[in-house]
Design a protein around this motif. Structure first.
Motif, PDB file in Angstrom:
ATOM      1  N   GLY A   8      69.124  39.784  65.830  1.00  0.00           N
ATOM      2  CA  GLY A   8      69.215  38.326  65.956  1.00  0.00           C
ATOM      3  C   GLY A   8      68.187  37.803  66.948  1.00  0.00           C
ATOM      4  O   GLY A   8      66.989  37.919  66.733  1.00  0.00           O
ATOM      5  N   CYS A   9      68.671  37.281  68.066  1.00  0.00           N
ATOM      6  CA  CYS A   9      67.790  36.620  69.042  1.00  0.00           C
ATOM      7  C   CYS A   9      66.897  37.596  69.808  1.00  0.00           C
ATOM      8  O   CYS A   9      65.900  37.186  70.389  1.00  0.00           O
ATOM      9  N   GLY A  10      67.258  38.854  69.861  1.00  0.00           N
ATOM     10  CA  GLY A  10      66.446  39.855  70.558  1.00  0.00           C
ATOM     11  C   GLY A  10      66.877  40.135  71.985  1.00  0.00           C
ATOM     12  O   GLY A  10      66.375  41.062  72.613  1.00  0.00           O
ATOM     13  N   CYS A  67      75.747  43.250  71.505  1.00  0.00           N
ATOM     14  CA  CYS A  67      74.957  42.340  70.680  1.00  0.00           C
ATOM     15  C   CYS A  67      75.827  41.134  70.371  1.00  0.00           C
ATOM     16  O   CYS A  67      76.717  41.198  69.508  1.00  0.00           O
ATOM     17  N   ILE A  68      75.570  40.075  71.110  1.00  0.00           N
ATOM     18  CA  ILE A  68      76.398  38.872  70.993  1.00  0.00           C
ATOM     19  C   ILE A  68      76.169  38.202  69.643  1.00  0.00           C
ATOM     20  O   ILE A  68      77.104  37.691  69.029  1.00  0.00           O
ATOM     21  N   CYS A  69      74.938  38.202  69.159  1.00  0.00           N
ATOM     22  CA  CYS A  69      74.639  37.563  67.870  1.00  0.00           C
ATOM     23  C   CYS A  69      75.532  38.101  66.749  1.00  0.00           C
ATOM     24  O   CYS A  69      75.996  37.345  65.907  1.00  0.00           O
ATOM     25  N   ARG A  94      71.881  35.535  78.686  1.00  0.00           N
ATOM     26  CA  ARG A  94      71.410  35.371  77.300  1.00  0.00           C
ATOM     27  C   ARG A  94      71.170  33.893  76.990  1.00  0.00           C
ATOM     28  O   ARG A  94      70.217  33.553  76.276  1.00  0.00           O
ATOM     29  N   GLY A 129      70.865  43.949  67.410  1.00  0.00           N
ATOM     30  CA  GLY A 129      69.483  43.759  67.813  1.00  0.00           C
ATOM     31  C   GLY A 129      68.637  42.956  66.847  1.00  0.00           C
ATOM     32  O   GLY A 129      67.451  42.730  67.113  1.00  0.00           O
ATOM     33  N   CYS A 178      69.484  41.511  73.309  1.00  0.00           N
ATOM     34  CA  CYS A 178      70.117  42.801  73.602  1.00  0.00           C
ATOM     35  C   CYS A 178      69.177  43.993  73.433  1.00  0.00           C
ATOM     36  O   CYS A 178      69.510  45.103  73.845  1.00  0.00           O
TER      37      CYS A 178
HETATM   38  S1  FES Z   1      72.371  39.453  71.307  1.00  0.00           S
HETATM   39 FE1  FES Z   1      71.708  41.069  70.001  1.00  0.00          FE
HETATM   40  S2  FES Z   1      70.218  40.138  68.761  1.00  0.00           S
HETATM   41 FE2  FES Z   1      71.013  38.484  69.918  1.00  0.00          FE
END
Ligand code: FES
Length: 82
Positions: free
Chosen positions: A42-44, A8-10, A74, A40, A46
């Motif tokens: 943030g942007c969605g 999860c990069i966010c 992403r 999971g 992942c």
């Molecule tokens: S990379 Fe996980 S929510 Fe954005």
């Protein structure tokens, strides 16, 4: 993707943390992974990967794209889902 790469990069949550959470907590829904450092939420991007890991008997063995490809896909996803 290696264990210490960000799944999860966010929220900077590593694959290792997610796999450990799945092993210990055995979540039944992806949304429960939000308890794992916000994964999971943030942007969605992942979420499909989180779901795939949850569906594995041995989540540590699931093949995922390497970190560079994952991050660059992403960026494309975020451009399509602003
Ligand atoms: S990379 Fe996980 S929510 Fe954005």
């Amino acid at each position: 993707m290696k264990d210490d790469d960000e799944l999860c990069i966010c929220f900077h949550v590593s694959r290792r943390k997610v796999v450990q959470y799945i092993r210990v907590e055995k979540p039944s829904r992806v949304s429960q992974l939000s308890q794992c450092f916000g994964a999971g939420t943030g942007c969605g991007w992942c979420r499909p990967y989180l779901k795939q890991l949850m569906q594995q008997e041995r989540p540590e063995s699931l093949e995922l794209p390497n970190a560079e490809a994952y991050a660059s896909r992403r960026i494309e996803y975020r451009q399509q889902h602003p």
